[in-house]
Write a protein that holds these residues in place. Structure first.
Motif, short mmCIF file in Angstrom:
data_model
loop_
_atom_site.label_atom_id
_atom_site.label_comp_id
_atom_site.label_asym_id
_atom_site.label_seq_id
_atom_site.Cartn_x
_atom_site.Cartn_y
_atom_site.Cartn_z
N GLU A 109 0.71 -1.41 0.02
CA GLU A 109 0.14 -0.02 -0.08
C GLU A 109 0.84 1.27 0.08
N ASP A 110 2.10 1.05 0.19
CA ASP A 110 3.00 2.37 0.27
C ASP A 110 3.64 2.66 -0.97
N HIS A 111 3.31 1.80 -2.11
CA HIS A 111 3.90 2.17 -3.25
C HIS A 111 3.15 2.44 -4.29
N ASP A 112 3.37 2.88 -5.58
CA ASP A 112 2.43 2.99 -6.86
C ASP A 112 3.00 1.81 -7.68
N PHE A 113 2.14 0.59 -7.87
CA PHE A 113 2.83 -0.44 -8.52
C PHE A 113 2.40 -0.22 -10.07
N ALA A 114 1.70 0.83 -10.45
CA ALA A 114 1.36 1.07 -11.85
C ALA A 114 2.57 1.48 -12.83
N MET A 115 3.80 1.91 -11.75
CA MET A 115 4.88 2.44 -12.48
C MET A 115 5.97 1.18 -12.42
N ARG A 116 6.83 0.95 -13.40
CA ARG A 116 7.76 0.17 -13.16
C ARG A 116 8.73 0.22 -12.28
N PRO A 117 9.55 -0.73 -11.73
CA PRO A 117 10.61 -0.52 -10.95
C PRO A 117 11.85 0.53 -11.60
N GLY A 118 12.28 1.42 -10.79
CA GLY A 118 13.39 2.22 -11.40
C GLY A 118 12.64 3.18 -12.45
N PHE A 119 11.65 3.68 -12.30
CA PHE A 119 11.01 4.44 -13.46
C PHE A 119 12.01 5.77 -13.49
N LEU B 8 6.28 -20.17 -18.69
CA LEU B 8 7.24 -18.96 -18.90
C LEU B 8 7.49 -18.18 -17.67
N ARG B 9 8.80 -18.05 -17.58
CA ARG B 9 9.30 -17.65 -16.12
C ARG B 9 10.01 -16.33 -16.62
N HIS B 10 9.68 -15.25 -15.66
CA HIS B 10 10.20 -13.75 -15.65
C HIS B 10 11.12 -13.49 -14.18
N TYR B 11 12.28 -12.95 -14.46
CA TYR B 11 13.22 -12.71 -13.49
C TYR B 11 13.48 -11.19 -13.42
N TRP B 12 13.33 -10.49 -12.39
CA TRP B 12 13.50 -9.27 -12.17
C TRP B 12 13.83 -8.51 -10.72
N GLN B 13 14.28 -7.59 -10.48
CA GLN B 13 14.54 -6.92 -9.37
C GLN B 13 13.59 -5.57 -8.93
N ASP B 14 12.70 -5.69 -7.67
CA ASP B 14 12.00 -4.48 -7.67
C ASP B 14 12.16 -4.31 -5.79
N ASP B 15 13.10 -3.22 -5.79
CA ASP B 15 13.24 -2.85 -4.34
C ASP B 15 12.14 -2.70 -3.52
N ARG B 16 11.09 -2.09 -4.41
CA ARG B 16 9.90 -1.88 -3.49
C ARG B 16 9.31 -3.07 -2.65
N LEU B 17 9.56 -4.22 -2.88
CA LEU B 17 8.85 -5.52 -2.51
C LEU B 17 10.07 -6.22 -1.31
N ALA B 18 11.30 -5.64 -1.38
CA ALA B 18 12.21 -6.13 -0.38
C ALA B 18 11.77 -6.12 1.03
N PHE B 19 11.87 -6.91 1.91
CA PHE B 19 11.60 -7.03 3.18
C PHE B 19 12.58 -7.73 4.04
N PRO B 20 12.62 -7.47 5.18
CA PRO B 20 13.60 -7.89 6.41
C PRO B 20 13.31 -9.52 6.74
N SER B 21 14.44 -10.10 6.65
CA SER B 21 14.32 -11.62 6.97
C SER B 21 15.46 -12.16 7.62
N SER B 22 15.34 -12.68 8.90
CA SER B 22 16.37 -13.09 9.41
C SER B 22 17.30 -14.68 8.78
N SER B 23 16.23 -15.34 8.22
CA SER B 23 16.54 -16.67 7.68
C SER B 23 16.75 -16.68 6.34
N ASN B 24 16.66 -15.27 5.58
CA ASN B 24 16.78 -15.07 4.19
C ASN B 24 16.17 -16.07 3.19
N LYS B 25 14.95 -16.36 3.62
CA LYS B 25 13.98 -17.40 2.84
C LYS B 25 13.03 -16.40 2.14
N SER B 26 12.64 -16.90 0.82
CA SER B 26 11.65 -16.25 0.16
C SER B 26 10.24 -16.53 0.43
#
Length: 472
Positions: A74-84, A116-134
């Motif tokens: 809710e904190d971001h506008d996901f209508a825009m691509r990452p790194g717009f 069909l698989r897509h791979y990209w990075q969106d810093d807006r969806l980064a979250f803290p994790s102690s176990s580094n699990k997805s």
């Protein structure tokens, strides 16, 4: 005066106090009665106990809310691509082909099911994790975030599988890396060249491209190079898959610019055995069957005509059947060359008998015209199946010999007087002109069948050698 106003206020408060207490007690009783009613209905519905599944449903809902809060959707506008506004976003693509469902020559398309698989990075969806699990989500969360708008170029139909749920998977890693996988069936155009059909090899490709983002906003690339395209064991009924190869390029549109485009190229080689059984072998048999008429008596008109017409009609049926299963192209196919050449051989066998019958009739009519028919000659017995007299039905020995004309006698004497005996070592050669040979064949029409027994098979054998050496 002030004392009077104060006394009036106290009297009003004293009068309203009981009414307020009565309304509060009534609302509390209604709420309590409602809770009791819901509780009694719940107990009655579930056998006198509260079902634990309702609590689990509530906990699942609360976990979903926590996940959305964790990802700060809710904190971001996901209508825009990452790194717009910055450099182009790299989006890696990985494809696993599950099956090639169908290949249609009539519609010039193919149907393929793939992951069909897509791979990209969106810093807006980064979250803290102690176990580094997805964290893995389904299609419900995909609709709330930004995903690449990849589409299939030249596709006719496509859909995402939705049994039992939509086959969509979203996996988010703590550092913001995202894996987006979807299972799709797509029907796409394949421009086929049928000039060598059915001895052909077809090159088809499935093309992927971003619809809205050009190369300045989004950069498509194969995630693992040539290893980005994987296939399961695919077996087709009419084709053998020779190669699967990924490639990439650029596509230009005059109004929007350059776009990255990825290609899934595959080569299909057709199995010939099916067409050998259905087309080539029956055609060969029909051509050889038409040669049987060369060994049938030339006077058996019904037998030879019916055999020729039958083979012609059968060849027409084979040609019609093959044409019905093929697209209406404007050029000649390899199978058309073979079928029409075979049809020509069958047709010529019918024409051959027409020539034999005609020359036989002319020959016998000349003999009957130059000879006198005896009075005791039975014309009904001399009539063959073709309605003409024949030389073996008339005894020409009893007919008077034709006298030699003076011109013939003079030519004979002149030839005997002018031509001297050849000297020793001289070889004489008689040169027969083409006109003489044709006249000889016309006067001996049975020789046409004799020559046809050799010429037709040898010519057809030569045609097959040339045909298969060119196309096989």
């Amino acid at each position: 005066m002030r004392l009077a106003l104060l006394a009036l206020r106290l009297m009003v408060l004293a009068w309203l106090w009981p009414v307020t207490q009565l309304n509060s007690s009534t609302f509390a009783n209604k709420k309590r009665h409602k809770e009791v009613y819901v509780g009694e209905n719940t107990k009655a519905k579930h056998g006198g106990r509260v079902d634990l599944k309702m609590k689990k449903l509530d906990s699942t809902k609360s976990l979903l809310i926590k996940s959305e809060q964790l990802l700060r959707i809710e904190d971001h506008d996901f209508a825009m691509r990452p790194g717009f506004g910055g450099s182009a976003l790299p989006v890696g693509i990985d494809v696993q082909v599950e099956s090639i469902d169908s290949i249609s020559e009539v519609n010039m398309d193919f149907t393929m099911t793939l992951y069909l698989r897509h791979y990209w990075q969106d810093d807006r969806l980064a979250f803290p994790s102690s176990s580094n699990k997805s964290r893995t989500f389904d299609a419900r969360l995909v609709k709330k975030i930004w995903v690449p708008d990849v589409f299939f170029v030249h596709s006719k139909r496509s859909f995402i599988h939705d049994t039992t749920m939509e086959n969509i998977m979203l996996r988010v890693f703590p550092d913001g890396n995202i894996l987006y996988s979807v299972r799709i069936t797509v029907t796409a155009l394949c421009s086929m060249d049928f000039s060598s059909f059915p001895l052909d090899t077809q090159n088809c490709s499935l093309e992927l491209e971003s619809y809205a983002y050009n190369e300045n906003d989004l950069m498509l690339y194969w995630k693992n190079g040539n290893d980005s395209l994987r296939t399961d064991e695919i077996v087709l009924s009419q084709f053998f898959i020779e190669d699967f190869q990924p490639s990439f390029g650029l596509a230009f549109y005059s109004s929007t610019g350059w776009y990255n485009r990825l290609y899934i190229n595959f080569i299909l080689r057709r199995h010939i055995f099916f067409f050998m059984l259905q087309t080539y072998f029956p055609t060969m048999l029909m051509v050889m069957l038409s040669w049987v008429s060369f060994w049938i008596d030339r006077r058996a008109v019904p037998a030879r005509v019916s055999l020729g017409i039958t083979t012609v009609l059968t060849m027409s049926t084979i040609i019609t059947g093959v044409s019905a299963s093929m697209p209406q192209v404007s050029y000649v196919k390899a199978v058309d060359i073979y079928l029409w050449a075979s049809f020509l051989f069958v047709f010529l066998s019918v024409i051959e008998y027409a020539a034999v019958n005609y020359f036989t009739t002319v020959e016998e009519m000349k003999k009957l015209k130059n000879a006198k028919i005896p009075s005791n000659f039975d014309t009904t017995q001399a009539m063959a199946f073709d309605g003409c007299f024949h030389d073996n039905d008339i005894d020409l020995v009893s007919f008077p010999e034709v006298s030699i004309t003076p011109n013939t006698d003079r030519n004979t004497q002149s030839r005997n007087s002018t031509v001297s005996a050849p000297t020793e070592g001289t070889r004489l050669r008689r040169r027969n002109t083409l006109k003489y040979n044709l006249s000889y064949i016309r006067s001996n029409s049975y020789m046409i069948d004799s020559y046809s027994r050799v010429i037709f098979p040898m010519a057809y054998l030569l045609f097959n050698i040339i045909y298969w050496s060119l196309y096989a």
